[in-house]
Motif scaffolding. Structure first.
Motif, PDB file in Angstrom:
ATOM      1  N   PHE A  91      -0.010  -7.887  11.521  1.00 23.78           N
ATOM      2  CA  PHE A  91      -1.190  -8.147  11.035  1.00 23.78           C
ATOM      3  C   PHE A  91      -1.147  -7.716   9.505  1.00 23.78           C
ATOM      4  CE2 PHE A  91      -1.959  -7.593  15.506  1.00 23.78           C
ATOM      5  CZ  PHE A  91      -2.859  -8.581  15.698  1.00 23.78           C
ATOM      6  N   PRO A  92      -2.209  -7.994   8.691  1.00 16.28           N
ATOM      7  CA  PRO A  92      -2.188  -7.531   7.475  1.00 16.28           C
ATOM      8  C   PRO A  92      -2.040  -6.061   7.182  1.00 16.28           C
ATOM      9  CG  PRO A  92      -3.678  -9.283   7.765  1.00 16.28           C
ATOM     10  CD  PRO A  92      -3.267  -8.998   8.991  1.00 16.28           C
ATOM     11  N   TYR A  93      -1.192  -5.534   6.549  1.00 16.84           N
ATOM     12  CA  TYR A  93      -1.089  -4.142   6.420  1.00 16.84           C
ATOM     13  C   TYR A  93      -1.581  -3.743   4.942  1.00 16.84           C
ATOM     14  CZ  TYR A  93       2.166  -3.106  10.100  1.00 16.84           C
ATOM     15  OH  TYR A  93       2.614  -3.154  11.619  1.00 16.84           O
ATOM     16  N   ASP A  94      -2.119  -2.491   5.016  1.00 19.11           N
ATOM     17  CA  ASP A  94      -2.871  -2.244   3.906  1.00 19.11           C
ATOM     18  C   ASP A  94      -1.933  -1.365   2.858  1.00 19.11           C
ATOM     19  OD1 ASP A  94      -2.407   0.236   5.303  1.00 19.11           O
ATOM     20  OD2 ASP A  94      -4.487   1.040   4.947  1.00 19.11           O
ATOM     21  N   TYR A 110       4.387  -3.709   1.694  1.00 17.12           N
ATOM     22  CA  TYR A 110       4.738  -4.746   2.290  1.00 17.12           C
ATOM     23  C   TYR A 110       4.512  -5.809   1.421  1.00 17.12           C
ATOM     24  CZ  TYR A 110       4.721  -1.875   6.757  1.00 17.12           C
ATOM     25  OH  TYR A 110       5.019  -0.895   7.429  1.00 17.12           O
ATOM     26  N   ASN A 144      -3.853  -8.774  -0.729  1.00 14.74           N
ATOM     27  CA  ASN A 144      -2.630  -8.284  -0.091  1.00 14.74           C
ATOM     28  C   ASN A 144      -1.696  -8.440  -0.624  1.00 14.74           C
ATOM     29  OD1 ASN A 144      -4.818  -7.290   1.497  1.00 14.74           O
ATOM     30  ND2 ASN A 144      -4.771  -8.818   3.005  1.00 14.74           N
ATOM     31  N   THR A 173       3.314 -14.054   8.207  1.00 16.14           N
ATOM     32  CA  THR A 173       2.821 -15.282   8.517  1.00 16.14           C
ATOM     33  C   THR A 173       3.822 -16.398   9.017  1.00 16.14           C
ATOM     34  OG1 THR A 173       1.146 -15.172   6.737  1.00 16.14           O
ATOM     35  CG2 THR A 173       1.473 -17.570   7.425  1.00 16.14           C
ATOM     36  N   GLN A 181       5.986  -6.032  11.201  1.00 14.54           N
ATOM     37  CA  GLN A 181       4.813  -6.240  10.837  1.00 14.54           C
ATOM     38  C   GLN A 181       4.100  -7.321  11.611  1.00 14.54           C
ATOM     39  OE1 GLN A 181       4.953  -7.797   6.885  1.00 14.54           O
ATOM     40  NE2 GLN A 181       2.741  -7.628   6.521  1.00 14.54           N
ATOM     41  N   ASP A 230       1.352 -10.399   3.551  1.00 13.83           N
ATOM     42  CA  ASP A 230       1.048 -10.917   4.907  1.00 13.83           C
ATOM     43  C   ASP A 230       2.040 -11.422   5.913  1.00 13.83           C
ATOM     44  OD1 ASP A 230      -1.308  -9.189   4.292  1.00 13.83           O
ATOM     45  OD2 ASP A 230      -2.766 -10.742   4.344  1.00 13.83           O
TER      46      ASP A 230
END
Length: 486
Positions: A134-137, A141, A193, A146, A132, A144
């Motif tokens: 980038f932010p996943y929809d 997950y 998210n 980081t 992962q 996000d």
């Protein structure tokens, strides 16, 4: 960034979970062992219509592989951030013990990452070494991705990610402290998210693996065994606490790196359950050994300290190196601009890519290539571990170097996602790729050695010497010679 197809599949995945979305989802039709759909039958796990059961299982395992990789990298970054002269003397040993605990969890995540590849291997599915980024929809997950220094807020995310499903909800048996901690963690978690704990994904994977009508026995390929990771190759002493617990802050049997080769359904289900239990394991006798409990123990200790207590160095969040040499950091920016730190960050990124390439390559070598002393497979696995140690050394350099003008923060390891994790067709071409990265690394090392008063010359010279040995092996393999690891 995710493709539209990936986003669509994530949307389908969420829609297949009515307890979250409140929609009527299609139940998978039952499949017989020949893969023929039995019309009109609505039993079995929920599967979107674009998939058959094995393909859906593969997709969920790909998500799991990305999660294991992502969590490992974030835990490593958190561990690298801990310590520094600002930590009060009375808490320095405590912080050192936290660092060792989190490093141990990260090592176990590496074992999970490798073991998931074994599961993909045994069911004849493509492997996945990505992560992962980038932010996943998808709600599978937990949060996000980081890279950030350890804080109460990031620790709350780690507790939540590793928690049993529904743990945040107040239970009848919760004592006053547990209720307070759950309320605090809820308040610290991101408001957007926020997905499910990993335990939700494992429940779905295990349910499908155990369903013989949907995943028949002939899916499991015993012939893949020679190409799978083995514990004698990958544990390296991290077996039931034999290494990595010098502070005794972790439970006695940890770290325990699980690497399980597989031949059949029974092996595979047992391996996936063992990985899941090492993450959450709320009810077992050894529940204290779970990642969830180890992170929760750190949180419990932290909440007893003054509000001003900060165990982490003042390092960047989501650090990166801009290709523009004239880039200037500004408030909220994570770019590394210091001239020396840029080269160290570039070296880190190259070595991270080398580690992932070596790991990928190891799953493509088997049979006569599995001699740990006199074979390409042995050399590749040995090189993979070498890069793990290199990343830790270079990360320690970066967290002690200024990020550059415009910020008072120190740098940090960027963990740049490679532009590709695919290796080319043909064994010789794979070794040519290894040579390409060794060559790139060599140029950065030469530049760093040319810096006046370079304080890390000893390490750089030893890295240079190790790279020459591996380059000689690559040259020998390309020349058709037998190799011997010395």
């Amino acid at each position: 960034m995710r493709s539209s197809m990936q986003r669509h599949l994530s949307f389908l995945l969420d829609q297949a979970r009515p307890e979250r979305r409140g929609v009527t989802a299609l139940r998978a039709a039952v499949f017989n062992v020949s893969g023929v759909r039995a019309e009109g039958i609505t039993a079995g796990p929920l599967i979107p219509p674009e998939f058959n059961p094995k393909d859906w299982l593969t997709y969920m395992l790909h998500i799991d592989a990305e999660l294991e990789h992502s969590l490992m990298v974030q835990y490593l970054y958190a561990a690298y951030s801990l310590g520094g002269d600002h930590v009060p003397a009375a808490q320095q040993e405590l912080v050192r013990s936290w660092q060792e605990v989190i490093m141990g969890i990260a090592k176990e995540e590496m074992g999970h990452f490798v073991s998931v590849q074994n599961v993909l291997r045994v069911i004849g599915a493509p492997l996945n070494f990505g992560r992962q980024d980038f932010p996943y929809d998808s709600t599978l997950y937990p949060f996000d991705f980081t890279l950030e220094p350890l804080s109460k807020a990031s620790l709350a995310k780690y507790v939540y990610a590793e928690s049993p499903a529904g743990w945040l909800n107040i239970q009848d048996g919760d004592d006053a402290e547990t209720k307070e901690i759950k309320a605090e963690i809820k308040a610290l978690l991101p408001t957007s998210n926020l997905g499910d704990p990993i335990s939700v994904l494992f429940e779905s994977i295990i349910e499908l693996l155990e369903n013989e009508a949907m995943i028949p026995d002939d899916v499991f390929g015993v012939e893949t065994y020679p190409f799978q990771a083995k514990p004698d190759e990958w544990q390296r002493g991290y077996d039931h606490g034999a290494r990595g617990n010098s502070t005794h802050a972790s439970p006695a049997n940890t770290p325990n790196v699980l690497v399980v080769p597989l031949t059949c359904r029974t092996d595979t289900v047992a391996a996936v359950k063992a990985i899941a239990e090492q993450g959450e394991n709320p009810d077992a006798d050894d529940a204290d050994e779970s990642h969830f409990q180890r992170f929760l123990n750190i949180y419990k200790a932290w909440r007893k300290l003054p509000d001003s207590f900060n165990p982490a160095r003042n390092i960047l969040t989501n650090p990166y190196v801009s290709p523009e040499e004239t880039a200037v950091a500004s408030d909220g920016d994570s770019v590394i601009t210091d001239f020396h730190a840029r080269f160290w960050a570039n070296l880190f990124n190259v070595r991270y890519r080398m580690l992932l390439n070596f790991l990928t390559h190891s799953f493509l070598l088997g049979d006569g290539y599995n001699d740990m002393v006199h074979s390409p497979r042995g050399m590749i696995i040995h090189a993979t571990f070498g890069e793990m140690y290199n990343l830790r050394t270079i990360a320690n350099v970066l967290v002690n170097m200024p990020a550059g003008a415009g910020t008072d923060k120190m740098a940090g390891p960027p963990f740049l996602t490679p532009y590709t994790l695919d290796l080319p067709f043909g064994e010789r071409n794979k070794w040519r790729v290894h040579k390409d990265l060794l060559d790139a690394s060599g140029g950065i090392i030469a530049t760093l050695l040319a810096f006046e008063n370079q304080p890390y010359k000893t390490y750089l010279y030893s890295l240079q010497a190790a790279d020459k040995k591996l380059m000689d092996v690559a040259d020998a393999i390309l020349a058709g010679d037998k190799v011997c690891m010395k």
